[in-house]
Design a protein around this motif. Structure first.
Motif, short mmCIF file in Angstrom:
data_model
loop_
_atom_site.label_atom_id
_atom_site.label_comp_id
_atom_site.label_asym_id
_atom_site.label_seq_id
_atom_site.Cartn_x
_atom_site.Cartn_y
_atom_site.Cartn_z
N LEU A 40 0.81 -1.21 0.00
CA LEU A 40 0.00 0.00 0.00
C LEU A 40 0.84 1.27 0.00
CD1 LEU A 40 -2.68 -1.01 2.68
CD2 LEU A 40 -2.69 -1.44 0.22
N ASP A 41 2.15 1.13 0.01
CA ASP A 41 3.02 2.29 0.15
C ASP A 41 2.82 3.34 -0.94
OD1 ASP A 41 4.07 1.22 2.42
OD2 ASP A 41 5.94 0.51 1.51
N GLY A 42 2.43 2.90 -2.13
CA GLY A 42 2.28 3.85 -3.23
C GLY A 42 0.95 4.58 -3.25
N LEU A 43 0.07 4.29 -2.29
CA LEU A 43 -1.25 4.92 -2.26
C LEU A 43 -1.25 6.20 -1.44
CD1 LEU A 43 -3.59 1.84 -1.67
CD2 LEU A 43 -2.80 2.79 -3.85
N THR A 44 -2.07 7.14 -1.85
CA THR A 44 -2.28 8.34 -1.05
C THR A 44 -3.19 8.00 0.13
OG1 THR A 44 -4.26 9.01 -2.25
CG2 THR A 44 -2.13 9.74 -3.15
N ASP A 45 -3.27 8.91 1.09
CA ASP A 45 -4.14 8.69 2.24
C ASP A 45 -5.59 8.53 1.80
OD1 ASP A 45 -2.00 8.83 3.95
OD2 ASP A 45 -2.35 10.93 4.51
#
Length: 221
Positions: A152-157
């Motif tokens: 999930l690191d590449g996702l925005t909040d």
């Protein structure tokens, strides 16, 4: 025209589905298969939009055939809907993790079957009536190979927030109301999240939400 392939070892089941589907102006059954191996060959030959795939078949079962389809980059546009006699089939979650877009019980109502075929072509996740979101949560919690939260690191909040709501079973309209945004904005967030994570459709996005720990079964009501 939505092209459908029927894969089931029971001739009467295939005949019943064909009669229903071919009677629709926007759906056409372009092929049939009696086992998973034949289904794979027919899919590669015919490139249907949707495969209605029985889980239990001789020679090669539906789960193995589904992996063969979803693992083939040349067949990315093919959507698989698993057919099962029992709603709590032990292979259902594994099938979704393997790329199936959802599943239906064989005695589902005709209208539901038609909605299912049209829904998966749109990229929507599909669960048979009576199968609750808690079921997916249960299977996800028992997954043998859970993904690391790092996916999930590449996702925005906001994308994480939207993904969590998808994992809880909310539709785009429900997500829009929850976040006080337009349905189009919610749909855009969902689509971008799927692209970033390489999810084929909402079904896989739901599974990834559980496997990453973003959503947990205990949160479901």
């Amino acid at each position: 025209m939505i092209e459908v392939l029927l894969a089931d070892d029971q001739l009467l089941v295939r005949a019943g589905f064909r009669a229903l589907l071919d009677a629709q102006p926007d759906i056409e059954v372009t092929g049939e298969a009696a086992d998973g191996g034949e289904a794979l060959r027919k899919v590669r030959e015919l490139r249907p939009d949707v495969v209605l795939m029985d889980i239990r078949m001789p020679t090669l079962d539906g789960l193995a055939a589904t992996r063969g389809i979803t693992g083939d980059t040349d067949l990315e546009g093919v959507r698989v809907v698993m057919l099962t006699t029992f709603e709590l089939d032990e292979y259902v979650f594994e099938a979704i993790r393997s790329g199936a877009s959802g599943f239906l019980v064989k005695d589902t109502e005709p209208d539901e079957l038609l909605r299912a075929v049209r829904a998966v072509v749109r990229g929507d996740a599909l669960l048979s009536p009576g199968v609750t979101r808690r079921l997916i949560g249960e299977f996800a919690a028992r997954s043998r190979t859970p993904a690391h939260a790092g996916v999930l690191d590449g996702l925005t909040d906001r994308e994480r927030e939207v993904m969590a709501l998808v994992g809880l079973g909310l539709s785009n309209d429900e997500i829009a109301r929850r976040l006080v945004v337009s349905p189009l904005t919610a749909k855009t967030h969902v689509s971008r999240t799927m692209v970033k994570l390489g999810a084929r459709d909402r079904a896989q996005l739901v599974v990834m939400a559980y496997e990453s720990g973003l959503v947990r079964p205990g949160w479901l009501g």
